[in-house]
Motif scaffolding. Structure first.
Motif, PDB file in Angstrom:
ATOM      1  N   SER A  86      20.084 -31.762  35.305  1.00 31.77           N
ATOM      2  CA  SER A  86      20.082 -31.244  33.939  1.00 31.77           C
ATOM      3  C   SER A  86      21.003 -30.045  33.737  1.00 31.77           C
ATOM      4  O   SER A  86      20.884 -29.338  32.741  1.00 31.77           O
ATOM      5  CB  SER A  86      18.656 -30.868  33.528  1.00 31.77           C
ATOM      6  N   ASP A 117      17.568 -30.353  28.091  1.00 32.47           N
ATOM      7  CA  ASP A 117      16.126 -30.164  27.990  1.00 32.47           C
ATOM      8  C   ASP A 117      15.540 -31.387  27.292  1.00 32.47           C
ATOM      9  O   ASP A 117      16.222 -32.408  27.132  1.00 32.47           O
ATOM     10  CB  ASP A 117      15.779 -28.863  27.262  1.00 32.47           C
ATOM     11  N   GLN A 162      17.427 -28.172  39.413  1.00 33.76           N
ATOM     12  CA  GLN A 162      17.970 -28.970  38.313  1.00 33.76           C
ATOM     13  C   GLN A 162      19.191 -29.785  38.734  1.00 33.76           C
ATOM     14  O   GLN A 162      19.864 -30.377  37.910  1.00 33.76           O
ATOM     15  CB  GLN A 162      18.299 -28.062  37.121  1.00 33.76           C
TER      16      GLN A 162
END
Length: 219
Positions: free
Chosen positions: A34, A56, A210
């Motif tokens: 991400s 997100d 992430q």
């Protein structure tokens, strides 16, 4: 790779979160996590733009965009030890280092200071090719004249993030020592270089959980 002589680029910074679910300049389906550092430059140009993208639950948003520099001939899949292209593609970001103390990096950070004993091995005949190594020059098990002394490289390596290009396994000659580091305003020898404050912000933003990547693209 160390910076080369080039033209000075304004260090202006554009920050602030963009609207959620923005259209990305990269294919989001291929991104493993991400966080994306996206670097683009016109074909054959060392003048680039570096932007940070965060995903997100609402989608992707750009959180930073700054001018950057890459290798003199630009970004290419033909990067190697023998030309100054910045490699094109998607590469993971798992570690960082710097001549300055850790500014709050989310990635594991190696403080090299101004020591003359921290190297990045670019000797194609070494089993340590494209890896960091600590040794006194006279005792190093590789050719130091073909490797980078990280602590002696100057302010460009005050802060740097390692681009995992040609690693695990490293193919001899395919290229080594590609980093995202502080710019001196010049073209690089294949790295990505951005403004000091942007690199510090990058270090604090990157989160290994992430699965961050850098995507480089000639446009």
């Amino acid at each position: 790779m160390l910076a080369l002589v080039g033209l000075l680029v304004p260090m202006a910074m554009t920050a602030g979160a963009a609207s959620a679910a923005a259209q990305t300049p990269f294919d989001p389906k291929v991104v493993p996590g991400s966080q994306v550092v996206y670097v683009s430059a016109p074909k054959g140009s060392s003048h680039a733009t570096m932007s940070l993208w965060q995903r997100d639950r609402d989608g992707w948003a750009q959180t930073l965009s700054v001018p950057a520099r890459v290798g003199p001939p630009g970004i290419s899949k033909d990067a190697s030890e023998y030309v100054s292209y910045t490699p094109e593609g998607m590469f993971t970001l798992t570690e960082a280092f710097g001549r300055q103390h850790n500014p709050g990096s989310g990635l594991p950070y190696r403080y090299v200071g101004t020591s003359d004993r921290w190297w990045w091995v670019s000797d194609v005949n070494s089993k340590y090719y494209n890896e960091p190594y600590y040794c006194a020059a006279a005792q190093c098990p590789f050719d130091t004249t073909k490797s980078e002394n990280l602590g002696q490289a100057g302010p460009v390596y005050d802060y740097a993030v390692v681009m995992n290009y040609n690693r695990w396994p490293a193919v001899p000659g395919k290229g080594s020592a590609f980093f995202i580091h502080v710019t001196n305003g010049n073209a690089t020898a294949g790295c990505v270089a951005g403004p000091h404050d942007a690199i510090v912000q990058l270090l604090r933003w990157l989160d290994p959980h992430q699965r961050p990547v850098v995507i480089t693209q000639a446009t």
